[in-house]
Design a protein around this motif. Structure first.
Motif, PDB file in Angstrom:
ATOM      1  N   LEU A 191      -8.144 -19.996  29.618  1.00 49.06           N
ATOM      2  CA  LEU A 191      -9.319 -19.235  29.217  1.00 49.06           C
ATOM      3  C   LEU A 191      -9.023 -17.747  29.349  1.00 49.06           C
ATOM      4  N   GLY A 192      -9.611 -16.956  28.473  1.00 54.68           N
ATOM      5  CA  GLY A 192      -9.472 -15.519  28.569  1.00 54.68           C
ATOM      6  C   GLY A 192     -10.153 -14.985  29.815  1.00 54.68           C
ATOM      7  N   ASN A 193      -9.688 -13.845  30.287  1.00 57.04           N
ATOM      8  CA  ASN A 193     -10.296 -13.233  31.463  1.00 57.04           C
ATOM      9  C   ASN A 193     -11.795 -13.014  31.287  1.00 57.04           C
ATOM     10  N   THR A 194     -12.231 -12.791  30.059  1.00 61.15           N
ATOM     11  CA  THR A 194     -13.655 -12.570  29.818  1.00 61.15           C
ATOM     12  C   THR A 194     -14.457 -13.864  29.869  1.00 61.15           C
ATOM     13  N   GLN A 195     -13.818 -15.007  29.637  1.00 64.17           N
ATOM     14  CA  GLN A 195     -14.519 -16.298  29.651  1.00 64.17           C
ATOM     15  C   GLN A 195     -14.625 -16.888  31.044  1.00 64.17           C
ATOM     16  N   ALA A 196     -13.635 -16.631  31.872  1.00 66.97           N
ATOM     17  CA  ALA A 196     -13.548 -17.301  33.165  1.00 66.97           C
ATOM     18  C   ALA A 196     -14.756 -17.084  34.070  1.00 66.97           C
ATOM     19  N   PRO A 197     -15.303 -15.858  34.188  1.00 64.40           N
ATOM     20  CA  PRO A 197     -16.447 -15.681  35.097  1.00 64.40           C
ATOM     21  C   PRO A 197     -17.635 -16.563  34.753  1.00 64.40           C
TER      22      PRO A 197
ATOM     23  N   LYS B  14      -6.397   5.308  20.022  1.00 63.91           N
ATOM     24  CA  LYS B  14      -7.276   6.197  20.780  1.00 63.91           C
ATOM     25  C   LYS B  14      -8.505   5.445  21.311  1.00 63.91           C
ATOM     26  N   GLY B  15      -9.002   4.499  20.530  1.00 69.15           N
ATOM     27  CA  GLY B  15     -10.142   3.705  20.985  1.00 69.15           C
ATOM     28  C   GLY B  15      -9.800   2.889  22.214  1.00 69.15           C
ATOM     29  N   ALA B  16      -8.600   2.302  22.229  1.00 69.11           N
ATOM     30  CA  ALA B  16      -8.175   1.518  23.391  1.00 69.11           C
ATOM     31  C   ALA B  16      -8.040   2.403  24.627  1.00 69.11           C
ATOM     32  N   VAL B  17      -7.517   3.613  24.453  1.00 66.19           N
ATOM     33  CA  VAL B  17      -7.381   4.548  25.577  1.00 66.19           C
ATOM     34  C   VAL B  17      -8.759   4.940  26.101  1.00 66.19           C
ATOM     35  N   TRP B  18      -9.690   5.222  25.184  1.00 67.77           N
ATOM     36  CA  TRP B  18     -11.048   5.586  25.613  1.00 67.77           C
ATOM     37  C   TRP B  18     -11.663   4.455  26.445  1.00 67.77           C
ATOM     38  N   GLN B  19     -11.552   3.227  25.970  1.00 67.49           N
ATOM     39  CA  GLN B  19     -12.126   2.092  26.699  1.00 67.49           C
ATOM     40  C   GLN B  19     -11.551   1.995  28.103  1.00 67.49           C
ATOM     41  N   TYR B  20     -10.244   2.164  28.225  1.00 71.24           N
ATOM     42  CA  TYR B  20      -9.588   2.068  29.524  1.00 71.24           C
ATOM     43  C   TYR B  20     -10.051   3.181  30.463  1.00 71.24           C
ATOM     44  N   GLU B  21     -10.296   4.356  29.906  1.00 75.06           N
ATOM     45  CA  GLU B  21     -10.677   5.502  30.737  1.00 75.06           C
ATOM     46  C   GLU B  21     -12.174   5.567  31.035  1.00 75.06           C
ATOM     47  N   HIS B  22     -12.979   4.713  30.405  1.00 74.88           N
ATOM     48  CA  HIS B  22     -14.433   4.725  30.600  1.00 74.88           C
ATOM     49  C   HIS B  22     -14.933   3.309  30.903  1.00 74.88           C
ATOM     50  N   PRO B  23     -14.444   2.703  31.986  1.00 78.27           N
ATOM     51  CA  PRO B  23     -14.799   1.308  32.262  1.00 78.27           C
ATOM     52  C   PRO B  23     -16.283   1.090  32.520  1.00 78.27           C
ATOM     53  N   ASP B  24     -16.949   2.026  33.175  1.00 78.53           N
ATOM     54  CA  ASP B  24     -18.366   1.825  33.493  1.00 78.53           C
ATOM     55  C   ASP B  24     -19.210   1.755  32.221  1.00 78.53           C
ATOM     56  N   GLU B  25     -18.968   2.684  31.312  1.00 73.79           N
ATOM     57  CA  GLU B  25     -19.730   2.676  30.062  1.00 73.79           C
ATOM     58  C   GLU B  25     -19.412   1.442  29.237  1.00 73.79           C
ATOM     59  N   TRP B  26     -18.130   1.052  29.205  1.00 76.73           N
ATOM     60  CA  TRP B  26     -17.752  -0.148  28.445  1.00 76.73           C
ATOM     61  C   TRP B  26     -18.365  -1.405  29.055  1.00 76.73           C
ATOM     62  N   ASN B  27     -18.402  -1.479  30.368  1.00 80.18           N
ATOM     63  CA  ASN B  27     -19.023  -2.637  31.019  1.00 80.18           C
ATOM     64  C   ASN B  27     -20.482  -2.776  30.595  1.00 80.18           C
ATOM     65  N   ARG B  28     -21.207  -1.660  30.638  1.00 79.74           N
ATOM     66  CA  ARG B  28     -22.635  -1.709  30.301  1.00 79.74           C
ATOM     67  C   ARG B  28     -22.855  -2.026  28.822  1.00 79.74           C
ATOM     68  N   GLU B  29     -22.153  -1.313  27.952  1.00 82.47           N
ATOM     69  CA  GLU B  29     -22.447  -1.390  26.531  1.00 82.47           C
ATOM     70  C   GLU B  29     -21.855  -2.617  25.841  1.00 82.47           C
ATOM     71  N   TYR B  30     -20.736  -3.120  26.354  1.00 86.63           N
ATOM     72  CA  TYR B  30     -20.126  -4.284  25.710  1.00 86.63           C
ATOM     73  C   TYR B  30     -20.351  -5.563  26.509  1.00 86.63           C
ATOM     74  N   TYR B  31     -19.806  -5.633  27.703  1.00 88.11           N
ATOM     75  CA  TYR B  31     -19.860  -6.892  28.444  1.00 88.11           C
ATOM     76  C   TYR B  31     -21.277  -7.290  28.825  1.00 88.11           C
ATOM     77  N   VAL B  32     -22.077  -6.341  29.319  1.00 91.14           N
ATOM     78  CA  VAL B  32     -23.433  -6.671  29.749  1.00 91.14           C
ATOM     79  C   VAL B  32     -24.364  -6.797  28.551  1.00 91.14           C
TER      80      VAL B  32
END
Length: 354
Positions: A207-213, A263-281
């Motif tokens: 399973l992907g890391n995103t599926q496991a939790p 550049k998008g991948a770099v932004w995501q890596y450097e802004h984990p809190d915003e990515w967590n809220r806007e994508y994962y949550v």
């Protein structure tokens, strides 16, 4: 979607029948693929420096991932028109969409280009992001006593030949000293893995890391667990049909898109809190705690100026599949369109070039 094969089916018999269907599909799409073969000389032409006006592309964006990443990073103004962002992620689905000409550029792991070549479809890799940490965990069915890869002997393992999860499983078996016949590989696609685990059709599935939790939240108190390994799937890549890259305007658009992707991948890596809220949550329905646990496992994006390591890794992967009788041996060098090689690395800071 066809029903999964019975667990007792002979692996090579199943794959032979699968390849028969694939060959038929290849025949139906022969006109498009003949065009790709006829235009191979143009794949050696220098890339245009500017995207011609009116150029359009159809790009994959599974679960709106790519659009959201570009939007949050402030990279939404592309120098060409995106006709469609297709919600397609799995390698077999991408290959089918390439064949039907409904998709022209996709983000996948290293194994789908190998599978496409094996099926007779001409497509090329145009960008590489190296992943140094595992993207997958092995999940056990509820009530299983399996605690290590060595315990996979004699067990039923979910196996997807044309997806990253499949090669991760094969590499894990090899590192544990287990042969293909030491376990029962159940042919499934990755979107069937969770159901197969829940029903007990398989004992183990990657399973992907995103599926496991989410899986552990639902079944952890029933004895399900995850088994981490050091096995990585090294390549996160962009690829496109040869017919697209033989079109000078579309090839220019692909070249122009690659820096945005990096550049998008770099932004995501450097802004984990915003990515967590806007994508994962917000879009994946994970809790903030679950999102943070996923982000903690995230890979730092690395865009190598040279693809030599990537090509060597892809060759090892193809050879591993050939050892199991899944593909014929071939030189993977032809899968890479090295005209695009420096573009991602040139778009990011030095620390993201490896």
């Amino acid at each position: 979607m066809p029903a999964p094969p019975a667990s007792g089916i002979d692996r090579r018999l199943f794959l032979s029948s699968l390849l028969g269907v694939t060959a038929a599909a290849a025949g139906l799409s022969g006109c498009a693929e003949a065009g790709a073969a006829a235009d191979t000389a143009s794949l050696k032409d220098p890339l245009a420096r500017k995207v011609p006006a009116g150029t359009r592309l159809k790009i994959s964006s599974f679960q709106n991932f790519q659009q959201l990443q570009l939007k949050l990073a402030g990279l939404g103004e592309l120098p060409f028109t995106v006709d469609d962002w297709l919600n397609i992620g799995a390698g077999p689905d991408v290959i089918n969409a390439f064949r039907s000409q409904s998709l022209e550029l996709a983000n996948n792991a290293g194994i789908p280009p190998i599978q496409a070549y094996h099926q007779g479809f001409d497509a090329k890799i145009v960008a590489i992001n190296i992943t140094r940490r595992p993207n997958y965990l092995f999940a056990t069915k509820p009530g299983s006593g399996i605690r290590a890869v060595e315990d996979f002997r004699g067990k039923r393992l979910a196996f997807s030949q044309g997806q990253a999860q499949g090669v991760v499983l094969l590499r894990a078996l090899k590192e544990a000293g287990l042969g293909y016949d030491d376990a029962e590989l159940i042919p499934l696609t990755s979107n069937q893995f969770l159901t197969a685990l829940q029903s007990g059709q398989v004992d183990i599935a990657p399973l992907g890391n995103t599926q496991a939790p989410s899986y552990l939240k639902q079944y952890g108190d029933k004895g399900a667990r995850t088994i981490p390994t050091g096995v990585v799937d090294l390549l996160n890549l962009l690829w496109a049909p040869a017919t697209v890259l033989a079109d000078r305007a579309k090839a220019a658009a692909v070249a122009a898109y690659i820096p945005y992707w990096a550049k998008g991948a770099v932004w995501q890596y450097e802004h984990p809190d915003e990515w967590n809220r806007e994508y994962y949550v917000r879009t994946q329905n994970l809790t903030l705690e679950q999102a943070e646990s996923v982000t903690a496992l995230a890979n730092k994006p690395l865009f190598p100026p040279s693809w030599d390591e990537a090509i060597a890794w892809e060759q090892e992967t193809a050879d591993l599949l050939a050892e199991g009788g899944y593909v014929k041996r071939f030189d993977v060098g032809g899968l890479f369109d090295r005209r695009f090689e420096p573009l991602a690395a040139e778009a990011v800071p030095e620390e993201y070039r490896r």
